[in-house]
Design an enzyme around this catalytic site. Sequence first.
Site, PDB file in Angstrom:
ATOM      1  N   HIS A  31       0.861  -1.188   0.000  1.00  0.00           N
ATOM      2  CA  HIS A  31       0.000   0.000   0.000  1.00  0.00           C
ATOM      3  C   HIS A  31       0.897   1.237   0.000  1.00  0.00           C
ATOM      4  O   HIS A  31       2.136   1.124  -0.144  1.00  0.00           O
ATOM      5  CB  HIS A  31      -0.959  -0.026   1.190  1.00  0.00           C
ATOM      6  CG  HIS A  31      -0.294  -0.258   2.515  1.00  0.00           C
ATOM      7  ND1 HIS A  31       0.651   0.597   3.036  1.00  0.00           N
ATOM      8  CD2 HIS A  31      -0.411  -1.276   3.408  1.00  0.00           C
ATOM      9  CE1 HIS A  31       1.055   0.140   4.201  1.00  0.00           C
ATOM     10  NE2 HIS A  31       0.445  -1.005   4.449  1.00  0.00           N
ATOM     11  N   HIS A  34       4.157   1.218   1.926  1.00  0.00           N
ATOM     12  CA  HIS A  34       5.286   0.536   1.273  1.00  0.00           C
ATOM     13  C   HIS A  34       5.835   1.397   0.127  1.00  0.00           C
ATOM     14  O   HIS A  34       7.042   1.434  -0.109  1.00  0.00           O
ATOM     15  CB  HIS A  34       4.853  -0.814   0.704  1.00  0.00           C
ATOM     16  CG  HIS A  34       4.358  -1.779   1.735  1.00  0.00           C
ATOM     17  ND1 HIS A  34       3.020  -2.054   1.919  1.00  0.00           N
ATOM     18  CD2 HIS A  34       5.023  -2.524   2.650  1.00  0.00           C
ATOM     19  CE1 HIS A  34       2.881  -2.943   2.886  1.00  0.00           C
ATOM     20  NE2 HIS A  34       4.073  -3.237   3.356  1.00  0.00           N
ATOM     21  N   GLY A 145       9.418   1.161   8.061  1.00  0.00           N
ATOM     22  CA  GLY A 145       8.493   2.209   8.479  1.00  0.00           C
ATOM     23  C   GLY A 145       8.536   2.439   9.982  1.00  0.00           C
ATOM     24  O   GLY A 145       8.694   1.497  10.764  1.00  0.00           O
ATOM     25  N   GLN A 151       9.654  -3.282  15.700  1.00  0.00           N
ATOM     26  CA  GLN A 151      10.333  -4.009  14.609  1.00  0.00           C
ATOM     27  C   GLN A 151      11.564  -3.225  14.146  1.00  0.00           C
ATOM     28  O   GLN A 151      12.635  -3.795  13.895  1.00  0.00           O
ATOM     29  CB  GLN A 151       9.363  -4.227  13.448  1.00  0.00           C
ATOM     30  CG  GLN A 151      10.032  -4.749  12.191  1.00  0.00           C
ATOM     31  CD  GLN A 151       9.059  -5.256  11.151  1.00  0.00           C
ATOM     32  OE1 GLN A 151       8.521  -6.345  11.278  1.00  0.00           O
ATOM     33  NE2 GLN A 151       8.834  -4.475  10.111  1.00  0.00           N
TER      34      GLN A 151
HETATM   35  O1  PAF Z   1       7.089  -5.621   8.242  1.00  0.00           O
HETATM   36  C1  PAF Z   1       6.991  -6.641   7.524  1.00  0.00           C
HETATM   37  O2  PAF Z   1       6.323  -6.636   6.503  1.00  0.00           O
HETATM   38  C2  PAF Z   1       7.693  -7.921   7.947  1.00  0.00           C
HETATM   39  O3  PAF Z   1       7.704  -8.057   9.328  1.00  0.00           O
HETATM   40  C3  PAF Z   1       9.112  -8.049   7.374  1.00  0.00           C
HETATM   41  C4  PAF Z   1      10.037  -6.981   7.912  1.00  0.00           C
HETATM   42  C5  PAF Z   1       9.061  -7.975   5.858  1.00  0.00           C
HETATM   43  C6  PAF Z   1       9.705  -9.408   7.758  1.00  0.00           C
HETATM   44  O4  PAF Z   1       8.938 -10.463   7.287  1.00  0.00           O
END
Ligand code: PAF
Length: 287
Positions: A31, A34, A145, A151
């Site tokens: 989306h 990204h 992001g 993360q």
């Molecule tokens: O944020 C995501 O889409 C996922 O956690 C990632 C970083 C691609 C790892 O699978």
Amino acid sequence: MQRIQTRAALAVALESAPRPLGFVPTMGALHAGHAALIRAARSECATVVVSVYVNPTQFTHAADLAAYPRTLDADATLAERCGADLLFNPHDAEIYPPDEVVAAVDPGPLARRLEGAARPGHFAGVATVVSRLFDLVRPDRAYFGEKDAQQLRVVEWIAARRASGPPIAVRRVPTVRDSDGLALSSRNSRLTPAGRAAAVAVPRALDAARDARARGVVKVAELRAAAEGVLRSSSGLTIEYVDLADPVTLEALPESASIGEALLTVAVIVDGVRLLDERLLDDRGGA
Ligand code: PAF
């Protein structure tokens, strides 16, 4: 844009790829959030690689993995439009070969609280696949992001401890929001109109705490109250947690503490959908 599915073909394609190489790992269902990551990579890298891989090891429930949206052709169109040179879309056996032991990566204390507590094993899965993808793509820069702040910290930790390959700079890209303030997420499409109206309380709660901090409020308890007050005034959502943490260690800040900076994270359930949003609180009005 070249589309590649195997590690061998990826290695060949990357041999002659001009540097710096920017990498945007995704699980697809791309989306505008990204798109912002891919465009950020395009703006400062000679080669841009996007991966689309739904990583099974980061899902706590098999049903969530099965239900995860798979929209590869639309993803490829968007990635190409945003300037990607190469789309890597491996099968499971390319990432976790049956005849190889892929070492699981445990991100330690960074992964224990917040989403790590709500989704046991999730960040070990993320750290394992991101390490694996970093080994295969060997990027100079990787784009993530700010919406998934925990993360991001886990990925920064992975990049900092890498012993082999070129150093990887992790680039933080600001959260992309819809006009009503809701952070973009593939989960938003599962909200009913009433749920969407309720969910808007989440960014408003973050704004309320940010504004309080910018006005000089420094007590954790008062900043939390500012966010919770807004969430409680919305009848259609259930609060899972409202958390104020040290933005680097992600350790919880005591209620009585006075802060300079704090990472505010809100997790709620609306229409059975779990929504997560975050904001850095500081005296400049945060991000
Ligand atoms: O944020 C995501 O889409 C996922 O956690 C990632 C970083 C691609 C790892 O699978």
